[in-house]
Design an enzyme around this catalytic site. Structure first.
Site, PDB file in Angstrom:
ATOM      1  N   ASP A  43     -38.626  -8.388   7.131  1.00  0.00           N
ATOM      2  CA  ASP A  43     -39.693  -9.510   6.775  1.00  0.00           C
ATOM      3  C   ASP A  43     -39.768  -9.764   5.493  1.00  0.00           C
ATOM      4  OD1 ASP A  43     -41.987 -10.723   6.928  1.00  0.00           O
ATOM      5  OD2 ASP A  43     -42.847  -8.575   7.818  1.00  0.00           O
ATOM      6  N   ASP A  44     -39.708 -10.957   4.560  1.00  0.00           N
ATOM      7  CA  ASP A  44     -40.221 -11.056   3.163  1.00  0.00           C
ATOM      8  C   ASP A  44     -38.724 -10.679   2.872  1.00  0.00           C
ATOM      9  OD1 ASP A  44     -43.035 -11.555   3.524  1.00  0.00           O
ATOM     10  OD2 ASP A  44     -43.590 -10.545   2.877  1.00  0.00           O
ATOM     11  N   CYS A  82     -44.235 -15.829   7.647  1.00  0.00           N
ATOM     12  CA  CYS A  82     -43.825 -15.622   8.518  1.00  0.00           C
ATOM     13  C   CYS A  82     -44.122 -16.322  10.194  1.00  0.00           C
ATOM     14  CB  CYS A  82     -45.238 -14.538   9.361  1.00  0.00           C
ATOM     15  SG  CYS A  82     -44.598 -13.262   7.115  1.00  0.00           S
ATOM     16  N   HIS A 137     -44.622 -13.159  14.947  1.00  0.00           N
ATOM     17  CA  HIS A 137     -45.281 -12.595  14.773  1.00  0.00           C
ATOM     18  C   HIS A 137     -46.074 -12.026  15.063  1.00  0.00           C
ATOM     19  CE1 HIS A 137     -47.566 -12.663  10.863  1.00  0.00           C
ATOM     20  NE2 HIS A 137     -48.410 -13.391  11.863  1.00  0.00           N
ATOM     21  N   HIS A 344     -37.973 -15.242   5.244  1.00  0.00           N
ATOM     22  CA  HIS A 344     -37.678 -16.106   4.675  1.00  0.00           C
ATOM     23  C   HIS A 344     -37.584 -15.395   2.896  1.00  0.00           C
ATOM     24  CE1 HIS A 344     -41.646 -14.086   4.217  1.00  0.00           C
ATOM     25  NE2 HIS A 344     -42.334 -15.092   4.837  1.00  0.00           N
TER      26      HIS A 344
END
Length: 544
Positions: A43-44, A82, A137, A344
């Protein structure tokens, strides 16, 4: 419930369901000959990894995977947020098809599009489909991990760490924390990794002792390096003191940036360790002050946050290493396709931005690794423009299950079709001619300023009213912010709120580019017209 009891129940269900589901398949597919799939989501995670040239971070396990994979140097998400990014990847449909543009309980794709998800499709084609952690998500935006459709009985109840609420983004008391005295397993992602190891062990037992022949599709989702930047202290200790951490080289917005493009760092700006710097200011509501020095994160805080992000990333790297080691220990390594990706990018003070929420390169550019045993063992790299939406058709191609067709322009009622492109051909020739562009987008007023000088007022702060469509070509990033109808998902290309054009014709350093908006330069008029036509033609027009 006691954790040991939970584990026993989980293993019992996994074993019991094996024979039931296998007998119920009634399929002519010779599943035992197909490769397994391990999908690892972070994530991220921006491409701040050693394998991508960031020698100042510690990512030995992902780097080792990269050395045996096809590494995509220019991979992009569909939305730098997300839920829409993961929805697009996991359904194989683009955001204007799914109608998912932000994290919202009101934007669950099954209300709009009758799409078969990636794990669901593998389940329907003879795979044991199991997921854990943050794959979809969480919550209503995914029908609660899409547990009704995507996962085999062996994978239910879907596993999420019970520590998520305590140490996740819902706890915004502080933006970062060195968890002194904590082991890996005392934080949510460590528990997800432990469940992955248990699952791989049980999958081995089922094959060696109980006659299981079905391949598996295993999706493991780690939350870090998402905020808050929490990791055991040993990962912080890998990095120099914060005063030695390099600052972004481009701390201020690009010249001539349209106001609509600016993000006010929602969520992030409410964390302890951030919000204190902006008490009594109008930095997140006033276009006249939002870009000033006063509204930038201070130097020392910037260094502290960058160091904390790196530490959280290194924690994730260690957990990835544990899962890959277990895959090899249990004899699955040579028969398992591995995909690792970040959902992302993430801005760490570049352009004065923090988080995602934009259409900049740093928000949309992602790491993407594809390991295919016997094919990528010596390591490969490609500069082809690819997208996360390409993962679905790629895995279908590489495993030999029936490939859904390309979606027609209106595909909401079609269960099985895809809007991405398989990258399998790049395994034969990483330098092959490829599609001309990748496509991303972001909505406003979501995450942006509450009003734009000289433009009509937004009717509210939640509905999608302006869409930033962005396209990355070999030479340029071109973006148009245009009026948008969120009910019909139709853009009004004559209602232009801003244009951006950034030159990528010269090799640029990661996280130090897109510093001058050229869209209104007279010398670039013809280029803008050409790129506008390409953007309007969309992803279908970019295919070779």
């Amino acid at each position: 419930m006691n954790s040991n009891i939970q584990r026993v129940l989980f293993m019992s269900v996994l074993l019991a369901c094996t024979s039931v589901v296998q007998s119920a398949l009634g399929s002519s597919i010779r599943a035992g000959e197909r490769k397994n799939v391990l999908l690892i989501a972070l994530d991220d995670l921006r491409p701040v990894l050693g394998a991508y040239g960031a020698d100042y971070v510690k990512s030995p396990n992902i780097d080792q995977l990269a050395s045996r994979s096809l590494l995509f140097e220019r991979a992009y998400c569909q939305v730098a947020f997300c839920s829409p990014s993961r929805t697009s990847l996991l359904t194989g449909r683009r955001p204007d098809t799914t109608h998912v543009w932000k994290n919202s309980a009101m934007e669950y794709w099954r209300r709009t599009v009758n799409a078969t998800t990636l794990p669901q499709y593998f389940k329907e084609n003879g795979y044991v489909s199991i997921g854990m952690g943050k794959v979809f998500h969480p919550g209503p935006a995914s029908g609660v991990d899409d547990k009704k459709y995507s996962w085999s009985p062996e994978g239910l109840p879907y596993y999420r760490s019970p520590l998520e609420k305590k140490y996740g983004p819902g706890n915004n008391s502080h933006i970062a924390w060195e968890a002194d005295g904590f082991s890996d397993d005392q934080l949510p992602d460590g528990q997800v990794a432990a469940r992955a190891l248990q699952t791989l062990d049980q999958l081995k037992v089922n094959r060696t002792q109980h006659g299981e022949t079905r391949p598996f599709f295993l999706a493991v989702g780690f939350h870090k390096p998402h905020v808050p930047f929490i990791a055991p202290k040993k990962y912080f200790d890998m990095y120099p003191p914060q005063e030695e951490i390099a600052l972004p080289k481009n701390r201020f917005p690009p010249t001539d940036l349209p106001v609509i493009a600016w993000s006010v760092w929602p969520g992030f700006n409410q964390f302890g360790g951030v919000k204190e710097y902006f008490v009594g200011t109008d930095c997140f509501s006033n276009p006249d002050t939002a870009w000033t020095e006063r509204c930038m994160m201070p130097i020392n805080a910037t260094q502290y946050l960058r160091r904390s992000y790196y530490a959280a990333m290194s924690y994730s790297d260690a957990l990835v290493g544990k899962v890959l080691a277990k895959l090899k220990e249990n004899g699955f390594d040579n028969n398992t396709i591995v995909v690792l990706f970040g959902d992302h990018g993430w801005q760490l003070g570049e352009h004065g931005e923090w988080g995602k929420y934009t259409t900049f390169e740093d928000a949309t550019h992602v790491p993407f690794l594809l390991r295919v045993p016997g094919v990528t063992d010596s390591g490969m790299r490609t500069s082809a423009l690819v997208e996360l939406i390409d993962i679905y058709p790629t895995l279908v191609d590489l495993t030999g299950i029936p490939k859904p067709p390309v979606c027609p322009p209106l595909s909401q009622n079609i269960e099985r079709c895809l809007e991405g492109t398989s990258v399998a051909a790049l395994l034969d020739d990483p330098q092959a001619a490829w599609k001309n562009a990748s496509f991303s987008q972001y909505v406003r007023p979501q995450a942006g300023l509450p009003y734009i000088p000289g433009r009509r007022n937004f009717t509210n702060g939640t509905d999608e009213q302006v869409m930033g469509y962005t396209m990355r070509t070999d030479k340029y990033r071109y973006t148009e912010w245009v009026g948008f109808n969120h009910i019909t998902a139709v853009a009004n290309w004559t209602d232009v709120w801003g244009r951006e054009l950034y030159d990528h014709t010269q090799p640029t350093e990661f996280f130090n580019d897109e510093n001058e908006n050229l869209a209104d330069k007279p010398a670039m008029k013809e280029t803008v017209e050409q790129l506008h036509s390409m953007l309007r033609a969309g992803w279908r027009g970019a295919l070779l």
